[in-house]
Design a protein around this motif. Structure first.
Motif, PDB file in Angstrom:
ATOM      1  N   THR A   1       0.858  -1.176   0.000  1.00 20.01           N
ATOM      2  CA  THR A   1       0.000   0.000   0.000  1.00 20.01           C
ATOM      3  C   THR A   1       0.897   1.230   0.000  1.00 20.01           C
ATOM      4  O   THR A   1       1.789   1.366   0.843  1.00 20.01           O
ATOM      5  CB  THR A   1      -0.932   0.009   1.223  1.00 20.01           C
ATOM      6  OG1 THR A   1      -1.742  -1.172   1.179  1.00 20.01           O
ATOM      7  CG2 THR A   1      -1.821   1.241   1.233  1.00 20.01           C
ATOM      8  N   CYS A   2       0.663   2.124  -0.968  1.00 21.10           N
ATOM      9  CA  CYS A   2       1.504   3.302  -1.198  1.00 21.10           C
ATOM     10  C   CYS A   2       0.659   4.569  -1.126  1.00 21.10           C
ATOM     11  O   CYS A   2      -0.548   4.529  -1.348  1.00 21.10           O
ATOM     12  CB  CYS A   2       2.127   3.240  -2.593  1.00 21.10           C
ATOM     13  SG  CYS A   2       2.987   1.722  -2.961  1.00 21.10           S
ATOM     14  N   ARG A   3       1.339   5.681  -0.873  1.00 21.67           N
ATOM     15  CA  ARG A   3       0.700   7.005  -0.902  1.00 21.67           C
ATOM     16  C   ARG A   3       1.507   7.883  -1.847  1.00 21.67           C
ATOM     17  O   ARG A   3       2.735   7.902  -1.798  1.00 21.67           O
ATOM     18  CB  ARG A   3       0.680   7.616   0.493  1.00 21.67           C
ATOM     19  CG  ARG A   3       0.009   8.991   0.558  1.00 21.67           C
ATOM     20  CD  ARG A   3       0.030   9.577   1.970  1.00 21.67           C
ATOM     21  NE  ARG A   3      -0.474   8.666   2.975  1.00 21.67           N
ATOM     22  CZ  ARG A   3      -1.761   8.418   3.222  1.00 21.67           C
ATOM     23  NH1 ARG A   3      -2.685   9.027   2.512  1.00 21.67           N
ATOM     24  NH2 ARG A   3      -2.122   7.578   4.167  1.00 21.67           N
ATOM     25  N   GLN A   4       0.798   8.614  -2.705  1.00 22.47           N
ATOM     26  CA  GLN A   4       1.475   9.477  -3.668  1.00 22.47           C
ATOM     27  C   GLN A   4       0.721  10.794  -3.809  1.00 22.47           C
ATOM     28  O   GLN A   4      -0.497  10.788  -3.937  1.00 22.47           O
ATOM     29  CB  GLN A   4       1.547   8.760  -5.022  1.00 22.47           C
ATOM     30  CG  GLN A   4       2.251   9.532  -6.109  1.00 22.47           C
ATOM     31  CD  GLN A   4       2.565   8.633  -7.285  1.00 22.47           C
ATOM     32  OE1 GLN A   4       3.604   7.993  -7.289  1.00 22.47           O
ATOM     33  NE2 GLN A   4       1.681   8.567  -8.276  1.00 22.47           N
ATOM     34  N   ASP A   5       1.451  11.897  -3.782  1.00 19.59           N
ATOM     35  CA  ASP A   5       0.895  13.221  -4.064  1.00 19.59           C
ATOM     36  C   ASP A   5       1.388  13.645  -5.439  1.00 19.59           C
ATOM     37  O   ASP A   5       2.592  13.633  -5.705  1.00 19.59           O
ATOM     38  CB  ASP A   5       1.332  14.236  -3.006  1.00 19.59           C
ATOM     39  CG  ASP A   5       0.658  13.996  -1.668  1.00 19.59           C
ATOM     40  OD1 ASP A   5      -0.477  13.484  -1.650  1.00 19.59           O
ATOM     41  OD2 ASP A   5       1.261  14.325  -0.632  1.00 19.59           O
ATOM     42  N   GLU A   6       0.443  14.019  -6.308  1.00 21.84           N
ATOM     43  CA  GLU A   6       0.756  14.299  -7.700  1.00 21.84           C
ATOM     44  C   GLU A   6       0.295  15.691  -8.115  1.00 21.84           C
ATOM     45  O   GLU A   6      -0.725  16.181  -7.644  1.00 21.84           O
ATOM     46  CB  GLU A   6       0.045  13.294  -8.609  1.00 21.84           C
ATOM     47  CG  GLU A   6       0.352  11.853  -8.302  1.00 21.84           C
ATOM     48  CD  GLU A   6      -0.612  10.881  -8.966  1.00 21.84           C
ATOM     49  OE1 GLU A   6      -0.157   9.789  -9.314  1.00 21.84           O
ATOM     50  OE2 GLU A   6      -1.819  11.204  -9.120  1.00 21.84           O
ATOM     51  N   GLU A   7       1.057  16.275  -9.042  1.00 29.15           N
ATOM     52  CA  GLU A   7       0.645  17.484  -9.745  1.00 29.15           C
ATOM     53  C   GLU A   7       0.512  17.111 -11.209  1.00 29.15           C
ATOM     54  O   GLU A   7       1.418  16.508 -11.783  1.00 29.15           O
ATOM     55  CB  GLU A   7       1.664  18.602  -9.584  1.00 29.15           C
ATOM     56  CG  GLU A   7       1.700  19.170  -8.180  1.00 29.15           C
ATOM     57  CD  GLU A   7       2.582  20.394  -8.060  1.00 29.15           C
ATOM     58  OE1 GLU A   7       2.631  21.203  -9.021  1.00 29.15           O
ATOM     59  OE2 GLU A   7       3.219  20.538  -7.011  1.00 29.15           O
ATOM     60  N   PHE A   8      -0.632  17.455 -11.806  1.00 24.97           N
ATOM     61  CA  PHE A   8      -0.906  17.156 -13.207  1.00 24.97           C
ATOM     62  C   PHE A   8      -0.790  18.428 -14.040  1.00 24.97           C
ATOM     63  O   PHE A   8      -1.390  19.452 -13.696  1.00 24.97           O
ATOM     64  CB  PHE A   8      -2.329  16.609 -13.376  1.00 24.97           C
ATOM     65  CG  PHE A   8      -2.499  15.206 -12.920  1.00 24.97           C
ATOM     66  CD1 PHE A   8      -2.582  14.169 -13.837  1.00 24.97           C
ATOM     67  CD2 PHE A   8      -2.591  14.901 -11.572  1.00 24.97           C
ATOM     68  CE1 PHE A   8      -2.760  12.862 -13.418  1.00 24.97           C
ATOM     69  CE2 PHE A   8      -2.761  13.598 -11.139  1.00 24.97           C
ATOM     70  CZ  PHE A   8      -2.843  12.573 -12.072  1.00 24.97           C
ATOM     71  N   PHE A   9      -0.055  18.320 -15.124  1.00 20.20           N
ATOM     72  CA  PHE A   9       0.101  19.416 -16.073  1.00 20.20           C
ATOM     73  C   PHE A   9      -0.522  18.995 -17.398  1.00 20.20           C
ATOM     74  O   PHE A   9      -0.782  17.816 -17.644  1.00 20.20           O
ATOM     75  CB  PHE A   9       1.587  19.735 -16.284  1.00 20.20           C
ATOM     76  CG  PHE A   9       2.271  20.179 -15.023  1.00 20.20           C
ATOM     77  CD1 PHE A   9       2.267  21.510 -14.651  1.00 20.20           C
ATOM     78  CD2 PHE A   9       2.905  19.261 -14.207  1.00 20.20           C
ATOM     79  CE1 PHE A   9       2.884  21.923 -13.480  1.00 20.20           C
ATOM     80  CE2 PHE A   9       3.528  19.655 -13.037  1.00 20.20           C
ATOM     81  CZ  PHE A   9       3.522  20.995 -12.665  1.00 20.20           C
ATOM     82  N   LEU A  10      -0.717  19.961 -18.263  1.00 21.23           N
ATOM     83  CA  LEU A  10      -1.233  19.741 -19.604  1.00 21.23           C
ATOM     84  C   LEU A  10      -0.152  20.178 -20.588  1.00 21.23           C
ATOM     85  O   LEU A  10       0.499  21.204 -20.374  1.00 21.23           O
ATOM     86  CB  LEU A  10      -2.503  20.568 -19.817  1.00 21.23           C
ATOM     87  CG  LEU A  10      -3.111  20.596 -21.212  1.00 21.23           C
ATOM     88  CD1 LEU A  10      -3.695  19.246 -21.572  1.00 21.23           C
ATOM     89  CD2 LEU A  10      -4.175  21.681 -21.300  1.00 21.23           C
ATOM     90  N   ALA A  11       0.051  19.403 -21.651  1.00 17.94           N
ATOM     91  CA  ALA A  11       0.979  19.790 -22.715  1.00 17.94           C
ATOM     92  C   ALA A  11       0.459  19.265 -24.046  1.00 17.94           C
ATOM     93  O   ALA A  11      -0.181  18.212 -24.103  1.00 17.94           O
ATOM     94  CB  ALA A  11       2.382  19.259 -22.445  1.00 17.94           C
ATOM     95  N   ARG A  12       0.752  19.998 -25.090  1.00 18.71           N
ATOM     96  CA  ARG A  12       0.393  19.593 -26.452  1.00 18.71           C
ATOM     97  C   ARG A  12       1.636  19.027 -27.135  1.00 18.71           C
ATOM     98  O   ARG A  12       2.728  19.590 -27.023  1.00 18.71           O
ATOM     99  CB  ARG A  12      -0.099  20.789 -27.257  1.00 18.71           C
ATOM    100  CG  ARG A  12      -1.379  21.388 -26.728  1.00 18.71           C
ATOM    101  CD  ARG A  12      -2.553  20.696 -27.316  1.00 18.71           C
ATOM    102  NE  ARG A  12      -3.804  21.263 -26.805  1.00 18.71           N
ATOM    103  CZ  ARG A  12      -4.974  20.812 -27.171  1.00 18.71           C
ATOM    104  NH1 ARG A  12      -5.063  19.825 -28.043  1.00 18.71           N
ATOM    105  NH2 ARG A  12      -6.073  21.325 -26.670  1.00 18.71           N
ATOM    106  N   VAL A  13       1.457  17.909 -27.824  1.00 17.34           N
ATOM    107  CA  VAL A  13       2.544  17.286 -28.577  1.00 17.34           C
ATOM    108  C   VAL A  13       2.017  16.856 -29.932  1.00 17.34           C
ATOM    109  O   VAL A  13       0.813  16.764 -30.145  1.00 17.34           O
ATOM    110  CB  VAL A  13       3.161  16.076 -27.825  1.00 17.34           C
ATOM    111  CG1 VAL A  13       3.847  16.512 -26.542  1.00 17.34           C
ATOM    112  CG2 VAL A  13       2.125  15.011 -27.545  1.00 17.34           C
ATOM    113  N   ASP A  14       2.935  16.572 -30.829  1.00 16.38           N
ATOM    114  CA  ASP A  14       2.607  16.109 -32.167  1.00 16.38           C
ATOM    115  C   ASP A  14       2.461  14.590 -32.139  1.00 16.38           C
ATOM    116  O   ASP A  14       3.440  13.871 -31.940  1.00 16.38           O
ATOM    117  CB  ASP A  14       3.722  16.526 -33.126  1.00 16.38           C
ATOM    118  CG  ASP A  14       3.457  16.128 -34.560  1.00 16.38           C
ATOM    119  OD1 ASP A  14       2.427  15.462 -34.840  1.00 16.38           O
ATOM    120  OD2 ASP A  14       4.294  16.471 -35.415  1.00 16.38           O
ATOM    121  N   SER A  15       1.251  14.097 -32.336  1.00 20.19           N
ATOM    122  CA  SER A  15       1.006  12.649 -32.267  1.00 20.19           C
ATOM    123  C   SER A  15       1.611  11.903 -33.447  1.00 20.19           C
ATOM    124  O   SER A  15       1.699  10.673 -33.419  1.00 20.19           O
ATOM    125  CB  SER A  15      -0.491  12.357 -32.175  1.00 20.19           C
ATOM    126  OG  SER A  15      -1.166  12.857 -33.317  1.00 20.19           O
TER     127      SER A  15
END
Length: 180
Positions: A100-114
């Motif tokens: 069992t783990c605990r994680q604090d995350e920050e989510f960002f948005l980025a545009r890339v060429d698929s």
């Protein structure tokens, strides 16, 4: 115990392995989102889709960690100035490799060429063991898959992508998730 998980995990004040992480919602010009499907090395029947990202190195900022993780997990290059947000923070408690783990995350948005090919050249040994595929998802298709039972983290990802794809309004949601 934390050695199985990787060097970025430490014992938290509650005794659980803990780490801070940066994640990136990668969108292409058609607002498709690049997701990773992985499984639990300790329980191989469990699998789920998630955004690119992972644990921060000692002293690393979330922006720098997000850029590094995109490069390592996809081979794609983004610059810190290309990151929008954070658009979401998430505190998660989950089981992985029978821990069992605990994680604090920050989510960002980025545009890339698929059209650019993704690469697994930067994957760690654990990632090679547990990552099954990377895939571009159209948002309607992702929403339908989630409605049909496909597991995606964060659980609000389809709604979040809908909210930020047309432009970020500066708000940062917070999500507490427990999946055990």
């Amino acid at each position: 115990m934390t050695a199985e998980l990787g060097p970025d995990w430490v014992r938290g004040p509650d005794g659980l392995p803990y780490r801070r992480a940066a994640r990136v919602i990668l969108l292409d010009a058609a607002d498709r989102v690049l997701l990773v499907r992985g499984h639990d090395a300790g329980e191989t029947t469990r699998s789920w889709w998630f955004t690119v990202g992972g644990g921060l190195d000692a002293g690393e900022s979330p922006h720098d960690g997000a850029v590094r993780e995109v490069r390592e997990e996809t081979g794609l290059e983004v610059h810190p100035r290309d990151l929008v947000g954070p658009v979401l923070t998430r505190s998660a408690v989950f089981d992985f490799v029978r821990v069992t783990c605990r994680q604090d995350e920050e989510f960002f948005l980025a545009r890339v060429d698929s059209a650019r090919a993704v690469s697994d050249a930067g994957w760690t040994m654990l990632e090679r063991e547990v990552i099954d595929e990377l895939r571009w998802w159209e948002l309607d298709e992702l929403e339908d898959a989630v409605a049909a039972g496909t597991v995606v983290y964060p659980t609000t990802l389809p709604r979040l992508v809908r909210r930020v794809a047309g432009g970020w309004d500066g708000s940062v949601e917070h999500l507490d998730e427990v999946d055990r």
